[in-house]
Design a protein around this motif. Structure first.
Motif, PDB file in Angstrom:
ATOM      1  N   ILE A  43      73.667  17.449  49.733  1.00  0.00           N
ATOM      2  CA  ILE A  43      73.697  16.000  49.935  1.00  0.00           C
ATOM      3  C   ILE A  43      72.330  15.384  49.625  1.00  0.00           C
ATOM      4  CG2 ILE A  43      73.914  14.201  51.710  1.00  0.00           C
ATOM      5  CD1 ILE A  43      76.190  15.868  52.907  1.00  0.00           C
ATOM      6  N   SER A  44      71.253  16.094  49.950  1.00  0.00           N
ATOM      7  CA  SER A  44      69.918  15.551  49.679  1.00  0.00           C
ATOM      8  C   SER A  44      69.633  15.457  48.180  1.00  0.00           C
ATOM      9  CB  SER A  44      68.847  16.389  50.372  1.00  0.00           C
ATOM     10  OG  SER A  44      68.750  17.666  49.772  1.00  0.00           O
ATOM     11  N   ARG A  45      70.328  16.224  47.360  1.00  0.00           N
ATOM     12  CA  ARG A  45      70.137  16.163  45.903  1.00  0.00           C
ATOM     13  C   ARG A  45      70.916  15.019  45.264  1.00  0.00           C
ATOM     14  NH1 ARG A  45      70.866  21.927  46.286  1.00  0.00           N
ATOM     15  NH2 ARG A  45      72.961  21.705  45.444  1.00  0.00           N
ATOM     16  N   ARG A  46      71.795  14.366  46.004  1.00  0.00           N
ATOM     17  CA  ARG A  46      72.573  13.252  45.459  1.00  0.00           C
ATOM     18  C   ARG A  46      71.672  12.041  45.263  1.00  0.00           C
ATOM     19  NH1 ARG A  46      75.651  15.766  43.136  1.00  0.00           N
ATOM     20  NH2 ARG A  46      74.415  17.451  43.880  1.00  0.00           N
ATOM     21  N   ASN A  47      71.941  11.279  44.227  1.00  0.00           N
ATOM     22  CA  ASN A  47      71.227  10.033  43.988  1.00  0.00           C
ATOM     23  C   ASN A  47      71.944   8.940  44.766  1.00  0.00           C
ATOM     24  OD1 ASN A  47      69.912   7.813  43.036  1.00  0.00           O
ATOM     25  ND2 ASN A  47      70.207   8.277  40.878  1.00  0.00           N
ATOM     26  N   LYS A  48      71.252   8.348  45.732  1.00  0.00           N
ATOM     27  CA  LYS A  48      71.881   7.373  46.624  1.00  0.00           C
ATOM     28  C   LYS A  48      71.535   5.936  46.252  1.00  0.00           C
ATOM     29  CE  LYS A  48      71.517  10.914  50.105  1.00  0.00           C
ATOM     30  NZ  LYS A  48      70.730  11.813  49.314  1.00  0.00           N
ATOM     31  N   HIS A  49      70.997   5.722  45.082  1.00  0.00           N
ATOM     32  CA  HIS A  49      70.655   4.374  44.623  1.00  0.00           C
ATOM     33  C   HIS A  49      71.951   3.595  44.362  1.00  0.00           C
ATOM     34  CE1 HIS A  49      69.023   1.215  42.023  1.00  0.00           C
ATOM     35  NE2 HIS A  49      67.903   1.432  42.696  1.00  0.00           N
ATOM     36  N   PRO A  50      71.970   2.297  44.629  1.00  0.00           N
ATOM     37  CA  PRO A  50      73.200   1.519  44.423  1.00  0.00           C
ATOM     38  C   PRO A  50      73.768   1.611  43.002  1.00  0.00           C
ATOM     39  CG  PRO A  50      71.664   0.245  45.718  1.00  0.00           C
ATOM     40  CD  PRO A  50      70.931   1.490  45.285  1.00  0.00           C
ATOM     41  N   SER A  51      72.910   1.676  41.992  1.00  0.00           N
ATOM     42  CA  SER A  51      73.428   1.783  40.625  1.00  0.00           C
ATOM     43  C   SER A  51      74.076   3.145  40.383  1.00  0.00           C
ATOM     44  CB  SER A  51      72.326   1.527  39.599  1.00  0.00           C
ATOM     45  OG  SER A  51      71.339   2.532  39.674  1.00  0.00           O
ATOM     46  N   ALA A  52      73.575   4.191  41.034  1.00  0.00           N
ATOM     47  CA  ALA A  52      74.188   5.513  40.901  1.00  0.00           C
ATOM     48  C   ALA A  52      75.553   5.543  41.584  1.00  0.00           C
ATOM     49  CB  ALA A  52      73.276   6.578  41.500  1.00  0.00           C
TER      50      ALA A  52
END
Length: 67
Positions: A43-52
């Motif tokens: 989960i920490s490797r996921r990109n959590k930016h709104p555009s992602a």
């Protein structure tokens, strides 16, 4: 990446025609193959930016529409 641009990872010479349902980033372990002890690091490797997040929903929509 502005609205309507290709993802920075997309290279037409390598990937061929652009497919909006495909993720062009570095592949990672599928969630179905993650062990319980590795879920936090996955989960920490996921990109959590709104555009992602918007891109993930867009890919899911294209995959749903083109079954």
């Amino acid at each position: 990446m502005a609205f309507g641009d290709y993802p920075p990872e997309y290279n037409p010479k390598v990937h061929g025609p652009y497919d909006p349902a495909r993720y062009y980033g570095k592949p990672d372990t599928p969630f179905s193959q993650v062990k319980l002890g590795e879920i936090g690091s996955w989960i920490s490797r996921r990109n959590k930016h709104p555009s992602a997040i918007a891109g993930a929903f867009s890919r899911a929509w294209w995959r749903w529409q083109h079954k």
